[in-house]
Design a protein around this motif. Structure first.
Motif, PDB file in Angstrom:
ATOM      1  N   LEU A  65       0.781  -1.267   0.128  1.00  0.00           N
ATOM      2  CA  LEU A  65      -0.063   0.097  -0.076  1.00  0.00           C
ATOM      3  C   LEU A  65       0.874   1.169   0.013  1.00  0.00           C
ATOM      4  O   LEU A  65       0.305   2.348  -0.185  1.00  0.00           O
ATOM      5  N   HIS A  66       2.019   1.145   0.467  1.00  0.00           N
ATOM      6  CA  HIS A  66       3.209   2.202   0.296  1.00  0.00           C
ATOM      7  C   HIS A  66       4.293   1.795  -0.749  1.00  0.00           C
ATOM      8  O   HIS A  66       5.509   2.182  -0.438  1.00  0.00           O
ATOM      9  N   GLY A  77      21.067  -1.904  -0.213  1.00  0.00           N
ATOM     10  CA  GLY A  77      20.770  -0.490  -0.590  1.00  0.00           C
ATOM     11  C   GLY A  77      19.340  -0.243  -0.311  1.00  0.00           C
ATOM     12  O   GLY A  77      18.391  -0.922   0.268  1.00  0.00           O
ATOM     13  N   ASP A  78      18.977   0.778  -1.275  1.00  0.00           N
ATOM     14  CA  ASP A  78      17.461   1.072  -1.275  1.00  0.00           C
ATOM     15  C   ASP A  78      16.698   0.364  -2.085  1.00  0.00           C
ATOM     16  O   ASP A  78      17.044  -0.078  -3.352  1.00  0.00           O
ATOM     17  N   MET A  79      15.355  -0.261  -1.691  1.00  0.00           N
ATOM     18  CA  MET A  79      14.796  -1.237  -2.447  1.00  0.00           C
ATOM     19  C   MET A  79      13.209  -0.818  -2.309  1.00  0.00           C
ATOM     20  O   MET A  79      12.728  -0.092  -1.549  1.00  0.00           O
ATOM     21  N   ASN A  80      12.610  -0.906  -3.452  1.00  0.00           N
ATOM     22  CA  ASN A  80      11.333  -0.493  -3.495  1.00  0.00           C
ATOM     23  C   ASN A  80      10.063  -1.266  -2.482  1.00  0.00           C
ATOM     24  O   ASN A  80      10.109  -2.615  -2.452  1.00  0.00           O
ATOM     25  N   SER A  81       9.567  -0.485  -1.868  1.00  0.00           N
ATOM     26  CA  SER A  81       8.605  -1.226  -0.748  1.00  0.00           C
ATOM     27  C   SER A  81       7.617  -2.050  -1.287  1.00  0.00           C
ATOM     28  O   SER A  81       7.382  -3.026  -0.761  1.00  0.00           O
ATOM     29  N   GLY A  82       7.168  -1.953  -2.268  1.00  0.00           N
ATOM     30  CA  GLY A  82       6.121  -2.618  -3.014  1.00  0.00           C
ATOM     31  C   GLY A  82       6.779  -4.008  -3.231  1.00  0.00           C
ATOM     32  O   GLY A  82       6.006  -5.056  -3.232  1.00  0.00           O
ATOM     33  N   LEU A  83       8.005  -4.203  -3.763  1.00  0.00           N
ATOM     34  CA  LEU A  83       8.538  -5.389  -4.320  1.00  0.00           C
ATOM     35  C   LEU A  83       8.843  -6.011  -3.013  1.00  0.00           C
ATOM     36  O   LEU A  83       8.423  -7.373  -3.057  1.00  0.00           O
ATOM     37  N   VAL A  84       9.328  -5.409  -2.025  1.00  0.00           N
ATOM     38  CA  VAL A  84       9.452  -6.021  -0.665  1.00  0.00           C
ATOM     39  C   VAL A  84       8.299  -6.689   0.013  1.00  0.00           C
ATOM     40  O   VAL A  84       8.455  -7.851   0.289  1.00  0.00           O
ATOM     41  N   GLY A  85       7.246  -5.867  -0.132  1.00  0.00           N
ATOM     42  CA  GLY A  85       6.052  -6.519   0.311  1.00  0.00           C
ATOM     43  C   GLY A  85       5.453  -7.601  -0.367  1.00  0.00           C
ATOM     44  O   GLY A  85       5.157  -8.638   0.079  1.00  0.00           O
TER      45      GLY A  85
END
Length: 225
Positions: A65-66, A77-85
């Protein structure tokens, strides 16, 4: 105990191993009911998966959702929150699907059978090995509890036992854990040759009575579970 007729220094016997239990046996135990088996013998895995799902599902949904946000990892490093979720949800769903699949695969072949000549046992739901023991090579038959009720077939020759020890795999910590589990199993059951019967048809007393009939008094069979 080791048979008194076995000379000292005799190599451990090679038990008769099959892949499948022969069909048409007078007594055949085909476990049924994946849910009953999980509740009787694999509750620990169910609890762990439930706790994991309760934590990761809400977390995964929140991240989806975020999805515009990023998650920082020291390693990646920085990862997309949607992909991690999404990855978290897929992992949980995969684990939840794996448990019933694993149980159904374990329960598909017959687990125990007996006739007037002896007994066939798939020790601890072994996927590849069925042990055949003539009644003359069986010391006793009984029911005990270790991760649920277990039908135990104790061989007369104790040198058969190590061939069915719990397999040690993984790192040193994992192997140490397996060694502890193996000691607890022997303390609780007295043998490695056993079959979980929480999902077996009928009662444990019925199964013991059927085995007692086939053994015809040649082997002590526990009278009740």
């Amino acid at each position: 105990m080791t048979s008194p007729h076995t000379p000292a220094g005799t190599p451990a016997p090679t038990p008769t191993i099959r892949q499948l239990i022969p069909t048409g046996q007078p007594v055949t135990v085909q476990l049924s009911g994946a849910g009953r088996h999980v509740l009787a013998h694999r509750r620990g895995e169910l609890v762990i998966l439930t706790l994991l799902a309760l934590f990761m599902v809400p977390t995964g949904i929140y991240m989806l959702l975020h999805s515009a946000e990023t998650v920082h990892s020291n390693r990646y490093g920085d990862m997309n929150s949607g992909l991690v979720g999404g990855a978290a949800l897929l992992l949980v769903l995969g684990l939840l699907a794996w448990l019933p699949f694993s149980v159904v695969r374990q329960l598909r072949p017959a687990q125990l059978a007996a006739d007037a000549d002896g007994v066939y046992v798939r020790p601890f739901l072994d996927k590849a090995r069925v042990l055949h023991l003539p009644w003359a090579d069986v010391e006793s038959v009984y029911v005990r509890n270790w991760h649920g009720p277990q039908l135990c077939v104790k061989p007369r020759d104790a040198r058969i036992e190590p061939q069915f020890n719990l397999a040690k795999q993984g790192d040193a910590g994992s192997r140490a854990g397996v060694a502890v589990a193996q000691k607890r199993r022997m303390k609780k059951l007295g043998t490695n040759i056993h079959v979980p019967i929480g999902a077996a048809p009928g009662t444990a007393a019925d199964l013991l009575a059927a085995l007692r009939y086939q053994s015809a008094g040649r082997v002590p069979v526990e009278t009740s579970a």
